[in-house]
Write a protein that holds these residues in place. Sequence first.
Motif, PDB file in Angstrom:
ATOM      1  N   PRO A  28      34.771 -17.553 -77.011  1.00 34.53           N
ATOM      2  CA  PRO A  28      34.162 -18.590 -77.850  1.00 34.53           C
ATOM      3  C   PRO A  28      35.077 -18.954 -79.018  1.00 34.53           C
ATOM      4  CG  PRO A  28      32.646 -16.754 -77.449  1.00 34.53           C
ATOM      5  CD  PRO A  28      34.001 -16.310 -76.998  1.00 34.53           C
ATOM      6  N   ILE A  44      28.442 -22.629 -88.171  1.00 38.99           N
ATOM      7  CA  ILE A  44      28.765 -22.982 -86.794  1.00 38.99           C
ATOM      8  C   ILE A  44      27.601 -22.573 -85.906  1.00 38.99           C
ATOM      9  CG2 ILE A  44      30.334 -22.671 -84.846  1.00 38.99           C
ATOM     10  CD1 ILE A  44      32.509 -21.895 -86.838  1.00 38.99           C
ATOM     11  N   GLY A  46      26.505 -22.259 -82.094  1.00 39.77           N
ATOM     12  CA  GLY A  46      27.125 -22.231 -80.778  1.00 39.77           C
ATOM     13  C   GLY A  46      28.158 -21.120 -80.683  1.00 39.77           C
ATOM     14  N   PRO A  47      28.752 -20.961 -79.499  1.00 40.86           N
ATOM     15  CA  PRO A  47      28.635 -21.887 -78.369  1.00 40.86           C
ATOM     16  C   PRO A  47      27.316 -21.740 -77.606  1.00 40.86           C
ATOM     17  CG  PRO A  47      30.010 -20.016 -77.776  1.00 40.86           C
ATOM     18  CD  PRO A  47      29.689 -19.857 -79.223  1.00 40.86           C
ATOM     19  N   TYR A  65      28.921 -27.071 -79.529  1.00 42.52           N
ATOM     20  CA  TYR A  65      29.079 -26.513 -80.867  1.00 42.52           C
ATOM     21  C   TYR A  65      28.572 -27.546 -81.878  1.00 42.52           C
ATOM     22  CZ  TYR A  65      32.542 -23.168 -78.973  1.00 42.52           C
ATOM     23  OH  TYR A  65      33.197 -22.187 -78.261  1.00 42.52           O
ATOM     24  N   LEU A  67      29.164 -28.139 -85.844  1.00 39.57           N
ATOM     25  CA  LEU A  67      29.930 -27.702 -87.011  1.00 39.57           C
ATOM     26  C   LEU A  67      29.355 -28.380 -88.249  1.00 39.57           C
ATOM     27  CD1 LEU A  67      33.513 -28.216 -85.501  1.00 39.57           C
ATOM     28  CD2 LEU A  67      31.973 -26.250 -85.219  1.00 39.57           C
TER      29      LEU A  67
END
Length: 290
Positions: A28, A44, A46-47, A65, A67
Amino acid sequence: MSIIEDAICWDGVSAKLCMYVVSPGSKPLGSRDFQLGGVAPKDILGPFLMEDEFEVLHGKALVFYELTLEAYPNDLKAYLTHCSAAALADGAEFVWFQFDGGFDFESVLSQDFARDVYFLQPAGGLPSIAIDDEVRTGKGWAQVVLGARRMLIGGPRIRSIEDMIAMKGTGSVIDDLTPVSREKLAQLRADYPQIPDQFIEFLEKVGFGCIGDGGYMIYDGVAEPGFIYSEPESVDWILLFGDDFSGCNAGFHVSTGRIYEIDSAFMSAEEVANDFLGFIAAKISEVASW
């Protein structure tokens, strides 16, 4: 505030970038991968492996993802390119960014949702970026997005001249191209020894003419900028081989063979492909999708 800035900073507090990665790599991505100079996510998500229940992407994995940045980056283009490069370096097949909102596989990278997409990059290819509102809402960008969809979901799989030869006579958009004689190609090579071999082979085995019904024109040779433009000085390092019938010509850099498109309104050149094969394969797929 621009449309894209308003969409990314929709909560009025931070900037949220939604990143989609096809065929994730071995690990990841983390905070270091998403850091560029003083820009780094404060959060963040995710993933997240997205479930493609109906296998729209034909078994390819898609990871998401989100951000969250403190603010809209001063250089959004550089930041998106950096994040994409990190994913591609880890083995991704394709990366794109689009606005936050509803997502479903059937509409992924479809023409109807092209205005929501502002960055695309395939493995081994150059990024396509539409952070300018006028670019993103134009017909040209919609075709770029649709071409990316065809790469992922379906359409002509063109990886070589042989693939193009096999397409001819099947009802394809290149059926009407006419091969150039070997004698003429020999003269072309003598006059312009810097022309890439890929272009010579394409003219010999596939041909020149109009791709599709007025989609794109490939010349039976090359044209120097002075033949087309009244003031060619700014692009005199390019040999032209085609155009879109709307004032946009494509050509080879005389030293590197890389492909550039010229905006005749501003006499500016933008690099669009590493080589002729990559350019023409994408162009055929694009016209076929119309």
